[in-house]
Design a protein around this motif. Structure first.
Motif, PDB file in Angstrom:
ATOM      1  N   VAL A 470      -9.580  35.608  22.343  1.00 19.33           N
ATOM      2  CA  VAL A 470      -8.363  35.838  23.006  1.00 19.33           C
ATOM      3  C   VAL A 470      -8.499  36.733  24.237  1.00 19.33           C
ATOM      4  O   VAL A 470      -9.149  37.885  24.087  1.00 19.33           O
ATOM      5  CB  VAL A 470      -7.311  36.407  22.150  1.00 19.33           C
ATOM      6  N   ILE A 471      -8.049  36.224  25.452  1.00 21.49           N
ATOM      7  CA  ILE A 471      -8.385  37.364  26.721  1.00 21.49           C
ATOM      8  C   ILE A 471      -7.064  37.762  27.298  1.00 21.49           C
ATOM      9  O   ILE A 471      -6.191  36.804  27.496  1.00 21.49           O
ATOM     10  CB  ILE A 471      -8.939  36.536  27.748  1.00 21.49           C
ATOM     11  N   LEU A 472      -6.719  38.921  27.304  1.00 24.20           N
ATOM     12  CA  LEU A 472      -5.341  39.528  27.725  1.00 24.20           C
ATOM     13  C   LEU A 472      -5.432  39.700  29.071  1.00 24.20           C
ATOM     14  O   LEU A 472      -6.330  40.967  29.465  1.00 24.20           O
ATOM     15  CB  LEU A 472      -4.914  40.662  26.786  1.00 24.20           C
ATOM     16  N   ILE A 480      -6.871  31.699  25.830  1.00 19.29           N
ATOM     17  CA  ILE A 480      -7.852  31.590  24.483  1.00 19.29           C
ATOM     18  C   ILE A 480      -8.620  30.573  24.617  1.00 19.29           C
ATOM     19  O   ILE A 480      -8.391  29.343  25.257  1.00 19.29           O
ATOM     20  CB  ILE A 480      -6.766  31.236  23.346  1.00 19.29           C
ATOM     21  N   GLU A 481      -9.841  30.710  24.105  1.00 11.36           N
ATOM     22  CA  GLU A 481     -10.897  29.696  23.935  1.00 11.36           C
ATOM     23  C   GLU A 481     -11.331  29.548  22.599  1.00 11.36           C
ATOM     24  O   GLU A 481     -11.171  30.588  21.883  1.00 11.36           O
ATOM     25  CB  GLU A 481     -12.067  30.044  24.841  1.00 11.36           C
ATOM     26  N   ILE A 495      -4.381  25.103  21.972  1.00  9.23           N
ATOM     27  CA  ILE A 495      -4.263  26.211  22.673  1.00  9.23           C
ATOM     28  C   ILE A 495      -3.055  26.580  23.283  1.00  9.23           C
ATOM     29  O   ILE A 495      -2.758  27.859  23.382  1.00  9.23           O
ATOM     30  CB  ILE A 495      -5.507  25.910  23.745  1.00  9.23           C
ATOM     31  N   ALA A 496      -2.504  25.570  23.633  1.00 11.30           N
ATOM     32  CA  ALA A 496      -1.309  26.079  24.379  1.00 11.30           C
ATOM     33  C   ALA A 496      -0.143  26.707  23.519  1.00 11.30           C
ATOM     34  O   ALA A 496       0.262  27.641  23.839  1.00 11.30           O
ATOM     35  CB  ALA A 496      -0.478  24.414  24.996  1.00 11.30           C
ATOM     36  N   GLU A 497      -0.106  26.229  22.242  1.00 10.30           N
ATOM     37  CA  GLU A 497       0.681  26.797  21.237  1.00 10.30           C
ATOM     38  C   GLU A 497       0.484  28.218  20.806  1.00 10.30           C
ATOM     39  O   GLU A 497       1.029  29.160  20.617  1.00 10.30           O
ATOM     40  CB  GLU A 497       1.039  25.987  20.162  1.00 10.30           C
TER      41      GLU A 497
END
Length: 549
Positions: A470-472, A480-481, A495-497
């Motif tokens: 998770v990249i903020l 997110i990857e 990923i979208a959700e």
């Protein structure tokens, strides 16, 4: 219970490896303030330690007491008895003692590791060689095994005599070497044996392990049967007696001999340098072998345990210069080591798919074990008449069973111990008097690390559950990857959700009194993990990177 673990006026035994598993044999004897090590082996990486190649006993106990360690005595040259030497011997800083064949293989290992000048290797006479090391007097006792110069050790101390069997069997026709006779062993027993520290590997076998001479007859019959076919035989490179047998079979059946595998080349060279394989046939190169009529060549190859880079695996995949085709034969002249079933099966299935015939020791007398069956154990007990039996070299089930066999055979005391148990053999009542931590180490790339360390535990978790990153970014932007989640078709929707869930969770948290940055990271981590679990049923490792600071 003993607390300082310093051997006083007593005889102690401590296994750091090999008691509770088959492999990694490391044993210590303590007496009058000093320690003597017997063997320093390794095992090969297991599936439970993903990405690792070699497995070692943790010898931290004796490294901390290296000033009191007098030497390392090696019983024979199998990897589970000498394989850890290049990794630990230099740090221990004591001499190694071995017979010529074993010493040469050790020297080559040290040379490959650029340690030849840092470790002293002292050569002991092959037949009943004798050394005195502090309070220990050690005599080498030749016993049959599946390698040249297998030895038991008679260890005499002020508190009694120990017969440490090493790996052994009884063999009236061993092909290589002359084992100590029953009469000589009875003489040792008549002089008095306090304890036998004994190999447990084959205790569940109700029959004797069998003779190498019988394997010669079995291989001869089997190779003759396949007239006109190309025959490949896979065996352990270290089994010099089997190599001698195969050389004789090749000559007797009119076949030229080719060898595939660096470990076989090295073992043949070392054996011949030490006076073994004197009549071994001249080997032909691979091109010559492939040009011969199919029934005029026999190939010795490594890889009987399914090792992916070994010769047999490459032949099975048809990407080796030596070729087998439909109707050709592979003889598995070796036992299947527990834990290798899947890798061996994979190779055998590839061979079978190509129409290659396979013969194992279950179908024909082409292999015998190098370890004693129950009748051989009982014979040794009778000859030596020990006061104490200490089973080693086996899993818990093997050692417990040998304890029962020994008691039933009339040995007064059997001591069940496992790695880390300090056993007092004498004086007084023998038994376990203390326990130390006895862990495992693994070779992970070029680094030796604890087998239960964070890196291995994390890798195991990643293998089972995957990872989410998770990249903020600024303004609560979330990216997110994921890797390793079973969401191939649904990945984009997940990923979208998940990104939306993290944004929502951060927004809700932001309305509350602002806490430390770790709260923000944990909020994002939990939201992403819940989304992953909801979509996949997995609980992946989640890492959060906060670019917004």
């Amino acid at each position: 219970m003993k607390k300082n673990y310093q051997p006083e006026k007593e005889l102690l035994f401590l296994a750091l490896g090999g008691s509770g598993e088959i492999g990694m044999n490391v044993n210590l004897y303590g007496c009058d303030g000093k320690w003597l090590m017997v063997d320093l082996g390794m095992s090969f990486g297991a599936n439970e330690y993903p990405g690792t190649e070699l497995l070692f006993a943790d010898i931290d106990f004796i490294e901390e007491r290296s000033k009191d360690l007098l030497g390392i005595v090696l019983t024979h040259a199998h990897e589970d008895h000498i394989g850890a030497i290049p990794y630990f011997a230099a740090d221990l800083g004591v001499p190694l003692y071995a017979t010529p064949f074993t010493a040469e293989l050790i020297r080559r290992k040290l040379q490959e590791a650029n340690l030849l000048d840092e470790v002293e290797v002292r050569i002991i006479e092959e037949d009943h060689g004798h050394i005195e090391i502090g309070p220990f007097e050690v005599t080498y006792i030749p016993l049959a095994h599946s390698i040249a110069e297998g030895n038991a050790l008679v260890i005499d101390t002020p508190y009694g005599r120990v017969f440490h069997t090493g790996d052994w069997k009884l063999d009236e026709d061993p092909i290589i070497g002359e084992p100590t006779t029953e009469e000589e062993l009875r003489e040792i027993g008549d002089e008095g044996v306090l304890a036998v520290v004994c190999d447990s590997t084959n205790v569940f076998n109700p029959e004797p392990s069998g003779s190498e001479g019988a394997v010669y007859a079995g291989l001869m019959e089997e190779v003759k049967k396949w007239e006109g076919r190309r025959v490949m035989v896979t065996t352990f490179a270290s089994n010099v007696a089997r190599l001698q047998t195969l050389g004789e079979v090749a000559k007797a059946t009119g076949r030229e001999l080719a060898v595939a595998g660096r470990s076989l080349d090295r073992m043949i060279e070392v054996a011949q340098d030490n006076g073994y394989l004197a009549d071994f046939p001249k080997m032909v190169d691979w091109d010559t072998a492939m040009g011969l009529p199919r029934g005029k060549v026999m190939i010795m190859a490594t890889g009987g345990q399914g090792e992916p880079r070994a010769a047999l695996s490459r032949v099975a995949e048809d990407n080796h210069p030596l070729k087998l085709t439909s109707g050709d034969v592979v003889l598995f002249s070796s036992r299947q080591i527990p834990g290798n079933e899947l890798s061996i099966g994979k190779v055998q299935n590839k061979l079978a798919e190509r129409g290659i015939v396979m013969v194992t020791d279950r179908q024909s007398m082409i292999h015998v074990s190098g370890h004693p069956g129950r009748p051989e154990l009982e014979a040794l007990y009778e000859w030596l008449q020990p006061e104490i039996l200490v089973p080693v070299h086996g899993e818990i089930k093997h050692m417990q069973e040998q304890s029962r066999v020994g008691i039933e055979a009339g040995i007064p005391k059997a001591i069940f111990q496992k790695n880390g148990d300090i056993v007092r053999l004498a004086p007084g009542k023998p038994g376990v008097i203390a326990q130390i931590e006895a862990g495992r180490l693994v070779l992970d790339g070029d680094i030796i690390v604890p087998a239960d360390g964070e890196s291995i535990v994390m890798r195991r978790r990643l293998a089972h559950n995957g990872v989410v990153v998770v990249i903020l970014g600024p303004g609560n932007k979330v990216t997110i990857e994921s890797v390793g989640l079973p969401l191939d078709e649904d990945h984009d929707d997940f990923i979208a959700e998940a990104e939306a869930d993290v944004v929502k969770a951060l927004g809700s948290a932001g309305k509350k009194k602002r806490g430390p940055a770790t709260d923000r990271l944990e909020t994002a981590r939990l939201a992403a993990r819940r989304a992953a679990t909801r979509w996949s049923g997995k609980k992946p490792q989640v890492r959060v990177i906060d670019l917004a600071g």
